[in-house]
Design a protein around this motif. Structure first.
Motif, short mmCIF file in Angstrom:
data_model
loop_
_atom_site.label_atom_id
_atom_site.label_comp_id
_atom_site.label_asym_id
_atom_site.label_seq_id
_atom_site.Cartn_x
_atom_site.Cartn_y
_atom_site.Cartn_z
N MET A 1 0.85 -1.19 0.00
CA MET A 1 0.00 0.00 0.00
C MET A 1 0.89 1.24 0.00
N SER A 2 0.67 2.14 -0.93
CA SER A 2 1.46 3.36 -0.96
C SER A 2 1.04 4.27 0.19
N LYS A 3 1.95 5.14 0.58
CA LYS A 3 1.64 6.00 1.73
C LYS A 3 0.48 6.94 1.46
N ARG A 4 0.26 7.33 0.20
CA ARG A 4 -0.89 8.21 -0.10
C ARG A 4 -2.20 7.46 -0.02
N ASN A 5 -2.17 6.14 -0.19
CA ASN A 5 -3.40 5.36 -0.09
C ASN A 5 -3.72 4.99 1.35
N ASN A 6 -2.79 5.24 2.26
CA ASN A 6 -3.01 4.93 3.65
C ASN A 6 -3.75 6.10 4.28
N THR A 7 -5.02 5.87 4.63
CA THR A 7 -5.84 6.96 5.15
C THR A 7 -6.02 6.90 6.67
N THR A 8 -5.19 6.11 7.35
CA THR A 8 -5.29 6.11 8.81
C THR A 8 -4.92 7.50 9.32
N TYR A 9 -5.44 7.83 10.48
CA TYR A 9 -5.13 9.14 11.07
C TYR A 9 -3.63 9.31 11.26
N ALA A 10 -2.96 8.24 11.70
CA ALA A 10 -1.51 8.31 11.93
C ALA A 10 -0.77 8.61 10.63
N ALA A 11 -1.17 7.96 9.55
CA ALA A 11 -0.52 8.20 8.26
C ALA A 11 -0.79 9.62 7.78
N GLN A 12 -2.01 10.11 7.97
CA GLN A 12 -2.33 11.47 7.57
C GLN A 12 -1.52 12.48 8.38
N ARG A 13 -1.40 12.25 9.69
CA ARG A 13 -0.59 13.14 10.53
C ARG A 13 0.86 13.13 10.07
N ALA A 14 1.38 11.96 9.73
CA ALA A 14 2.76 11.85 9.28
C ALA A 14 2.97 12.62 7.98
N ARG A 15 2.03 12.52 7.04
CA ARG A 15 2.15 13.25 5.78
C ARG A 15 2.11 14.76 6.02
N ILE A 16 1.20 15.19 6.89
CA ILE A 16 1.09 16.62 7.18
C ILE A 16 2.38 17.12 7.83
N LEU A 17 2.88 16.41 8.83
CA LEU A 17 4.08 16.85 9.53
C LEU A 17 5.27 16.91 8.57
N ALA A 18 5.43 15.90 7.74
CA ALA A 18 6.53 15.90 6.77
C ALA A 18 6.43 17.09 5.82
N ALA A 19 5.22 17.38 5.35
CA ALA A 19 5.02 18.51 4.43
C ALA A 19 5.26 19.84 5.14
N LEU A 20 4.84 19.94 6.40
CA LEU A 20 5.07 21.18 7.15
C LEU A 20 6.56 21.40 7.38
N ILE A 21 7.29 20.33 7.63
CA ILE A 21 8.74 20.45 7.79
C ILE A 21 9.38 20.88 6.47
N GLU A 22 8.97 20.25 5.39
CA GLU A 22 9.51 20.56 4.06
C GLU A 22 9.19 21.99 3.64
N ARG A 23 8.02 22.46 3.99
CA ARG A 23 7.57 23.81 3.59
C ARG A 23 7.55 24.76 4.78
N SER A 24 8.55 24.66 5.61
CA SER A 24 8.54 25.41 6.88
C SER A 24 8.44 26.91 6.68
N ALA A 25 8.95 27.43 5.59
CA ALA A 25 8.93 28.88 5.39
C ALA A 25 7.54 29.41 5.07
N ARG A 26 6.76 28.66 4.30
CA ARG A 26 5.46 29.20 3.87
C ARG A 26 4.27 28.44 4.43
#
Length: 87
Positions: free
Chosen positions: A1-26
């Motif tokens: 299962m790809s990480k984008r297909n994983n809709t568990t809350y934990a997976a969603q939180r992980a995707r959000i946190l990773a994106a917030l870290i990556e886009r920390s400036a904006r």
């Protein structure tokens, strides 16, 4: 299962946190979280990240969605990662 297909809350939180870290400036908008990260209810996931100790600021903004419509929505900006969490 790809990480984008994983809709568990934990997976969603992980995707959000990773994106917030990556886009920390904006930060990341609610619309971006829905369309790019496949998180249909971003606000509860951000609340859960805050409850885990992450400092996330909310800035209200107007953004265009994929259909070209403008919407007032939140832009979340990561201020500080919780202690003990690997970035």
């Amino acid at each position: 299962m790809s990480k984008r297909n994983n809709t568990t809350y934990a997976a969603q939180r992980a995707r959000i946190l990773a994106a917030l870290i990556e886009r920390s400036a904006r930060g990341l908008t609610t619309i971006e979280m829905r369309e790019e990260l496949d998180v249909m209810s971003p606000a509860p996931r951000v609340l859960e990240l805050r409850e885990l100790g992450h400092q996330i600021q909310t800035v209200w903004t107007v953004s265009e969605n994929a259909q070209g419509n403008n919407h007032r929505n939140a832009r979340y900006v990561l201020i500080n990662i919780a202690e003990g969490v690997a970035a």
